[in-house]
Design a protein around this motif. Sequence first.
Motif, PDB file in Angstrom:
ATOM      1  N   MET A  66     132.824  43.797 -32.359  1.00 29.66           N
ATOM      2  CA  MET A  66     133.674  44.816 -32.985  1.00 29.66           C
ATOM      3  C   MET A  66     133.121  46.209 -32.657  1.00 29.66           C
ATOM      4  SD  MET A  66     134.667  45.331 -37.023  1.00 29.66           S
ATOM      5  CE  MET A  66     135.673  43.847 -37.023  1.00 29.66           C
ATOM      6  N   THR A  67     134.027  47.124 -32.365  1.00 31.41           N
ATOM      7  CA  THR A  67     133.621  48.490 -32.060  1.00 31.41           C
ATOM      8  C   THR A  67     133.277  49.242 -33.343  1.00 31.41           C
ATOM      9  OG1 THR A  67     135.051  48.533 -30.117  1.00 31.41           O
ATOM     10  CG2 THR A  67     134.334  50.656 -30.983  1.00 31.41           C
ATOM     11  N   THR A  68     132.156  49.958 -33.303  1.00 36.47           N
ATOM     12  CA  THR A  68     131.697  50.744 -34.445  1.00 36.47           C
ATOM     13  C   THR A  68     131.892  52.224 -34.164  1.00 36.47           C
ATOM     14  OG1 THR A  68     130.022  49.080 -34.990  1.00 36.47           O
ATOM     15  CG2 THR A  68     129.698  51.297 -35.890  1.00 36.47           C
ATOM     16  N   VAL A  69     132.407  52.941 -35.153  1.00 41.94           N
ATOM     17  CA  VAL A  69     132.541  54.396 -35.051  1.00 41.94           C
ATOM     18  C   VAL A  69     131.252  55.033 -35.558  1.00 41.94           C
ATOM     19  CG1 VAL A  69     133.760  56.446 -35.889  1.00 41.94           C
ATOM     20  CG2 VAL A  69     135.052  54.389 -35.259  1.00 41.94           C
ATOM     21  N   ILE A  70     130.662  55.897 -34.736  1.00 42.86           N
ATOM     22  CA  ILE A  70     129.460  56.626 -35.121  1.00 42.86           C
ATOM     23  C   ILE A  70     129.809  58.103 -35.231  1.00 42.86           C
ATOM     24  CG2 ILE A  70     127.071  57.188 -34.557  1.00 42.86           C
ATOM     25  CD1 ILE A  70     127.480  54.233 -35.045  1.00 42.86           C
ATOM     26  N   LEU A  71     129.547  58.697 -36.388  1.00 39.83           N
ATOM     27  CA  LEU A  71     129.754  60.122 -36.606  1.00 39.83           C
ATOM     28  C   LEU A  71     128.423  60.839 -36.394  1.00 39.83           C
ATOM     29  CD1 LEU A  71     131.967  59.965 -39.822  1.00 39.83           C
ATOM     30  CD2 LEU A  71     132.708  60.071 -37.438  1.00 39.83           C
ATOM     31  N   LEU A  72     128.430  61.863 -35.557  1.00 38.33           N
ATOM     32  CA  LEU A  72     127.212  62.577 -35.200  1.00 38.33           C
ATOM     33  C   LEU A  72     127.305  64.005 -35.741  1.00 38.33           C
ATOM     34  CD1 LEU A  72     128.111  60.539 -32.726  1.00 38.33           C
ATOM     35  CD2 LEU A  72     126.087  61.465 -31.655  1.00 38.33           C
ATOM     36  N   PRO A  73     126.538  64.322 -36.792  1.00 36.16           N
ATOM     37  CA  PRO A  73     126.605  65.670 -37.369  1.00 36.16           C
ATOM     38  C   PRO A  73     126.001  66.717 -36.442  1.00 36.16           C
ATOM     39  CG  PRO A  73     125.615  64.078 -38.900  1.00 36.16           C
ATOM     40  CD  PRO A  73     125.649  63.443 -37.552  1.00 36.16           C
ATOM     41  N   GLY A  74     126.274  67.980 -36.772  1.00 38.25           N
ATOM     42  CA  GLY A  74     125.712  69.090 -36.028  1.00 38.25           C
ATOM     43  C   GLY A  74     124.297  69.410 -36.469  1.00 38.25           C
ATOM     44  N   LEU A  75     123.777  70.481 -35.924  1.00 34.90           N
ATOM     45  CA  LEU A  75     122.404  70.899 -36.176  1.00 34.90           C
ATOM     46  C   LEU A  75     122.172  71.118 -37.675  1.00 34.90           C
ATOM     47  CD1 LEU A  75     120.430  73.384 -33.985  1.00 34.90           C
ATOM     48  CD2 LEU A  75     120.394  73.644 -36.461  1.00 34.90           C
ATOM     49  N   ALA A  76     121.096  70.501 -38.185  1.00 38.38           N
ATOM     50  CA  ALA A  76     120.704  70.626 -39.594  1.00 38.38           C
ATOM     51  C   ALA A  76     121.818  70.231 -40.548  1.00 38.38           C
ATOM     52  CB  ALA A  76     120.224  72.042 -39.900  1.00 38.38           C
ATOM     53  N   SER A  77     122.696  69.327 -40.110  1.00 36.88           N
ATOM     54  CA  SER A  77     123.828  68.889 -40.927  1.00 36.88           C
ATOM     55  C   SER A  77     123.657  67.427 -41.313  1.00 36.88           C
ATOM     56  CB  SER A  77     125.146  69.087 -40.176  1.00 36.88           C
ATOM     57  OG  SER A  77     125.357  70.452 -39.873  1.00 36.88           O
ATOM     58  N   ASP A  78     124.464  66.984 -42.275  1.00 40.03           N
ATOM     59  CA  ASP A  78     124.381  65.606 -42.734  1.00 40.03           C
ATOM     60  C   ASP A  78     125.777  65.076 -43.029  1.00 40.03           C
ATOM     61  OD1 ASP A  78     125.083  66.693 -45.248  1.00 40.03           O
ATOM     62  OD2 ASP A  78     123.001  66.791 -45.899  1.00 40.03           O
ATOM     63  N   VAL A  79     125.851  64.049 -43.867  1.00 42.08           N
ATOM     64  CA  VAL A  79     127.120  63.392 -44.161  1.00 42.08           C
ATOM     65  C   VAL A  79     128.142  64.355 -44.768  1.00 42.08           C
ATOM     66  CG1 VAL A  79     126.391  62.653 -46.455  1.00 42.08           C
ATOM     67  CG2 VAL A  79     128.100  61.308 -45.216  1.00 42.08           C
ATOM     68  N   THR A  80     127.679  65.458 -45.363  1.00 41.47           N
ATOM     69  CA  THR A  80     128.598  66.447 -45.936  1.00 41.47           C
ATOM     70  C   THR A  80     129.619  66.915 -44.907  1.00 41.47           C
ATOM     71  OG1 THR A  80     126.906  67.224 -47.479  1.00 41.47           O
ATOM     72  CG2 THR A  80     128.734  68.725 -47.040  1.00 41.47           C
ATOM     73  N   LEU A  81     129.192  67.015 -43.671  1.00 34.44           N
ATOM     74  CA  LEU A  81     130.076  67.509 -42.618  1.00 34.44           C
ATOM     75  C   LEU A  81     131.265  66.576 -42.389  1.00 34.44           C
ATOM     76  CD1 LEU A  81     129.673  70.122 -40.995  1.00 34.44           C
ATOM     77  CD2 LEU A  81     128.797  68.747 -39.118  1.00 34.44           C
ATOM     78  N   TRP A  82     131.121  65.303 -42.791  1.00 32.61           N
ATOM     79  CA  TRP A  82     132.162  64.294 -42.560  1.00 32.61           C
ATOM     80  C   TRP A  82     132.769  63.783 -43.865  1.00 32.61           C
ATOM     81  CZ3 TRP A  82     133.417  64.184 -37.649  1.00 32.61           C
ATOM     82  CH2 TRP A  82     132.440  64.479 -36.681  1.00 32.61           C
ATOM     83  N   ARG A  83     132.534  64.492 -44.971  1.00 33.09           N
ATOM     84  CA  ARG A  83     132.942  63.970 -46.273  1.00 33.09           C
ATOM     85  C   ARG A  83     134.440  63.722 -46.367  1.00 33.09           C
ATOM     86  NH1 ARG A  83     131.631  69.607 -49.531  1.00 33.09           N
ATOM     87  NH2 ARG A  83     133.366  70.838 -48.675  1.00 33.09           N
ATOM     88  N   ASP A  84     135.242  64.541 -45.688  1.00 31.13           N
ATOM     89  CA  ASP A  84     136.695  64.383 -45.784  1.00 31.13           C
ATOM     90  C   ASP A  84     137.245  63.409 -44.757  1.00 31.13           C
ATOM     91  OD1 ASP A  84     137.290  66.352 -47.896  1.00 31.13           O
ATOM     92  OD2 ASP A  84     136.515  67.802 -46.465  1.00 31.13           O
ATOM     93  N   GLN A  85     136.429  63.040 -43.781  1.00 37.94           N
ATOM     94  CA  GLN A  85     136.873  62.085 -42.762  1.00 37.94           C
ATOM     95  C   GLN A  85     136.489  60.644 -43.112  1.00 37.94           C
ATOM     96  OE1 GLN A  85     135.328  65.216 -41.714  1.00 37.94           O
ATOM     97  NE2 GLN A  85     137.490  65.790 -41.770  1.00 37.94           N
ATOM     98  N   LEU A  86     135.411  60.486 -43.859  1.00 33.30           N
ATOM     99  CA  LEU A  86     134.880  59.144 -44.101  1.00 33.30           C
ATOM    100  C   LEU A  86     135.879  58.193 -44.767  1.00 33.30           C
ATOM    101  CD1 LEU A  86     131.157  59.792 -45.015  1.00 33.30           C
ATOM    102  CD2 LEU A  86     132.007  58.253 -43.242  1.00 33.30           C
ATOM    103  N   PRO A  87     136.597  58.605 -45.820  1.00 38.29           N
ATOM    104  CA  PRO A  87     137.526  57.640 -46.430  1.00 38.29           C
ATOM    105  C   PRO A  87     138.569  57.118 -45.434  1.00 38.29           C
ATOM    106  CG  PRO A  87     137.150  59.488 -47.907  1.00 38.29           C
ATOM    107  CD  PRO A  87     136.520  59.857 -46.605  1.00 38.29           C
ATOM    108  N   MET A  88     139.129  58.004 -44.642  1.00 33.08           N
ATOM    109  CA  MET A  88     140.123  57.584 -43.653  1.00 33.08           C
ATOM    110  C   MET A  88     139.509  56.646 -42.623  1.00 33.08           C
ATOM    111  SD  MET A  88     141.100  58.243 -40.217  1.00 33.08           S
ATOM    112  CE  MET A  88     140.518  59.895 -39.803  1.00 33.08           C
ATOM    113  N   LEU A  89     138.326  56.978 -42.135  1.00 34.83           N
ATOM    114  CA  LEU A  89     137.694  56.168 -41.097  1.00 34.83           C
ATOM    115  C   LEU A  89     137.199  54.841 -41.650  1.00 34.83           C
ATOM    116  CD1 LEU A  89     135.713  59.019 -39.330  1.00 34.83           C
ATOM    117  CD2 LEU A  89     137.685  57.786 -38.413  1.00 34.83           C
ATOM    118  N   GLN A  90     136.675  54.830 -42.863  1.00 37.74           N
ATOM    119  CA  GLN A  90     136.191  53.581 -43.459  1.00 37.74           C
ATOM    120  C   GLN A  90     137.328  52.601 -43.697  1.00 37.74           C
ATOM    121  OE1 GLN A  90     134.212  55.380 -46.789  1.00 37.74           O
ATOM    122  NE2 GLN A  90     132.200  55.298 -45.829  1.00 37.74           N
ATOM    123  N   ALA A  91     138.528  53.111 -43.920  1.00 34.48           N
ATOM    124  CA  ALA A  91     139.680  52.235 -44.105  1.00 34.48           C
ATOM    125  C   ALA A  91     140.068  51.521 -42.806  1.00 34.48           C
ATOM    126  CB  ALA A  91     140.873  53.041 -44.635  1.00 34.48           C
TER     127      ALA A  91
END
Length: 249
Positions: A1-26
């Motif tokens: 199965m293909t896995t989606v990997i989100l790569l944050p920017g410099l000095a960033s964390d999961v906050t950068l993807w907070r609005d994308q995660l629910p859609m992608l996790q579904a």
Amino acid sequence: MTTVILLPGLASDVTLWRDQLPMLQARGPVHVTEAHAHFGTLPEMAIGLLAAHDGPLVLIGTSMGGILALEVFRQAPQRVRAMALLGSSARPDTPELIALRTNAIGLFETGRMDEVLRANVPFAFHASKAQDPELVADYLAMVRRAGPEQLIRQNRAIMARADSRPLLAGLSCPLLVVCGEADLLTPPEYSREIAAAVPQADLVLLPDCGHLLTLEQPQRINALLGDWLDRVDAQVNAEAGTRAAANTR
């Protein structure tokens, strides 16, 4: 199965993807990598990411995360099923940028991190978002969590990075390139350059948007990523069907 990997920017964390995660996790398996927080160079970050995740990968990187995605492709092109680069660049740092980063590192080392962060806000956001106190506070809190050591290490990694433009002609997987039209840190010309070098690339420039696309225009980014991933899935399924048909002959 293909896995989606989100790569944050410099000095960033999961906050950068907070609005994308629910859609992608579904949709299926998705992980936010922390490789950039644990290794000192881009090649080491790519090795760590590849070791942490098996099988084919869809890489979605913003800013430094896009630069890291290209390094992952450099090391293991057979593992990269598709790639999305948001507000990123394939170029190496110019001498001028290296001088700016070196000066910032000096300020981080002397305890003046907040001074640099606040001065960077007008460059990180579109003018309309730079006046949003909640959004700016979230951004500053995220970078403060990373702290000066990560800021120093990651800036040094970026300064030492290789030119990834020679890789682009060999990039045959689906590629989505997105940039804010008002991005002052990785201007639209950087994204146009990437898309022009990759025949199957999709290029989208977002009006009224700066560098931090996922925070500034989350719903637009969700729509773009959702549509693009639908096309990637359709291509993967079609290729699987072709292989299955070939094996029955």
